[in-house]
Write a protein that holds these residues in place. Sequence first.
Motif, PDB file in Angstrom:
ATOM      1  N   ILE A 111      13.291  -2.838  -8.712  1.00 20.50           N
ATOM      2  CA  ILE A 111      12.764  -3.266  -7.454  1.00 20.50           C
ATOM      3  C   ILE A 111      11.961  -1.990  -6.897  1.00 20.50           C
ATOM      4  O   ILE A 111      12.931  -0.992  -6.729  1.00 20.50           O
ATOM      5  N   GLU A 112      10.827  -1.864  -6.713  1.00 13.53           N
ATOM      6  CA  GLU A 112      10.032  -0.780  -6.242  1.00 13.53           C
ATOM      7  C   GLU A 112       9.815  -1.076  -4.486  1.00 13.53           C
ATOM      8  O   GLU A 112       9.464  -2.122  -4.211  1.00 13.53           O
ATOM      9  N   THR A 113      10.412  -0.007  -3.967  1.00 14.63           N
ATOM     10  CA  THR A 113       9.998  -0.082  -2.180  1.00 14.63           C
ATOM     11  C   THR A 113       8.847   0.643  -2.115  1.00 14.63           C
ATOM     12  O   THR A 113       8.476   1.696  -2.669  1.00 14.63           O
ATOM     13  N   LEU A 114       7.883   0.274  -1.111  1.00 15.07           N
ATOM     14  CA  LEU A 114       6.743   0.912  -0.907  1.00 15.07           C
ATOM     15  C   LEU A 114       6.703   0.950   0.754  1.00 15.07           C
ATOM     16  O   LEU A 114       7.137   0.062   1.465  1.00 15.07           O
ATOM     17  N   CYS A 115       5.964   2.165   1.225  1.00 14.90           N
ATOM     18  CA  CYS A 115       5.506   2.122   2.659  1.00 14.90           C
ATOM     19  C   CYS A 115       4.322   2.657   2.508  1.00 14.90           C
ATOM     20  O   CYS A 115       4.163   3.942   2.296  1.00 14.90           O
ATOM     21  N   SER A 116       2.998   2.009   3.001  1.00 14.55           N
ATOM     22  CA  SER A 116       1.854   2.329   2.633  1.00 14.55           C
ATOM     23  C   SER A 116       1.302   3.154   3.868  1.00 14.55           C
ATOM     24  O   SER A 116       0.338   3.964   3.646  1.00 14.55           O
ATOM     25  N   ASP A 117       1.983   3.427   4.876  1.00  8.64           N
ATOM     26  CA  ASP A 117       1.613   4.049   5.888  1.00  8.64           C
ATOM     27  C   ASP A 117       2.587   5.368   5.944  1.00  8.64           C
ATOM     28  O   ASP A 117       3.665   5.540   6.377  1.00  8.64           O
ATOM     29  N   PRO A 118       1.711   6.462   5.733  1.00 11.41           N
ATOM     30  CA  PRO A 118       2.501   7.833   5.726  1.00 11.41           C
ATOM     31  C   PRO A 118       3.086   8.290   7.037  1.00 11.41           C
ATOM     32  O   PRO A 118       4.139   9.048   7.041  1.00 11.41           O
ATOM     33  N   ALA A 119       2.469   7.940   8.158  1.00 11.64           N
ATOM     34  CA  ALA A 119       3.182   8.305   9.445  1.00 11.64           C
ATOM     35  C   ALA A 119       4.573   7.529   9.549  1.00 11.64           C
ATOM     36  O   ALA A 119       5.458   8.172  10.102  1.00 11.64           O
ATOM     37  N   ILE A 120       4.693   6.414   9.007  1.00  8.61           N
ATOM     38  CA  ILE A 120       6.039   5.615   9.352  1.00  8.61           C
ATOM     39  C   ILE A 120       7.028   6.366   7.978  1.00  8.61           C
ATOM     40  O   ILE A 120       8.165   6.431   8.686  1.00  8.61           O
ATOM     41  N   ARG A 121       6.588   6.660   6.875  1.00 11.17           N
ATOM     42  CA  ARG A 121       7.329   7.267   6.049  1.00 11.17           C
ATOM     43  C   ARG A 121       7.980   8.531   6.755  1.00 11.17           C
ATOM     44  O   ARG A 121       9.231   8.837   6.563  1.00 11.17           O
ATOM     45  N   GLN A 122       6.987   9.283   7.324  1.00 11.63           N
ATOM     46  CA  GLN A 122       7.245  10.703   7.908  1.00 11.63           C
ATOM     47  C   GLN A 122       8.245  10.514   9.135  1.00 11.63           C
ATOM     48  O   GLN A 122       9.339  11.218   9.061  1.00 11.63           O
TER      49      GLN A 122
END
Length: 183
Positions: A111-122
């Motif tokens: 299961i790979e989790t992704l968050c394509s928005d760097p601002a949200i990850r930050q």
Amino acid sequence: MPRPPGEQLAGPRLCVFCGLPGTGKSTLAAGLARHLGAAYLRVDAIRDGLFQSELRLGDAKDGTYCAARSLAAENLALGRPVVADAVHWTAALRHPWTDVAARARAQLLWIETLCSDPAIRQARIEARAQSGRKSWRKVGALGMDPVEHADIRIETCGMPPEESLAALIRALPDSAEPGTGLG
């Protein structure tokens, strides 16, 4: 490694999460473990415990992954499903899980989790850094080897955690399959 056609699984399912920090990996892994009644193995918690010991470990990355795989094997041998939570930066860190699953005759589910928005990850990383976890400055620019054979990829941007978890549960392969440990 695919199973031969018609081979039945004897053991429970091994769900291995991977993804960069701040993608929702630990939130979803813990939620899935609760949903399944599975053993939850978080590599960060193992590392934290090792660093609290009197051992002089230096970089304990390899040891934490080895410990997680050993604990997974023990739980799978008991017939319990397992959810493993770690970044798994490299293919070399991911590959040994196939051996754990094969020895236990368990179905391995990546299961790979992704968050394509760097601002949200930050923002996610900075929020948890206040509780002593690594800061965006330390992990924000890190990358990882591509996860070529993920069974499920889940994008967590723009979805509350409970919706991401519900989407993940819906994406799980048929839970009625004998020996999967789900259901």
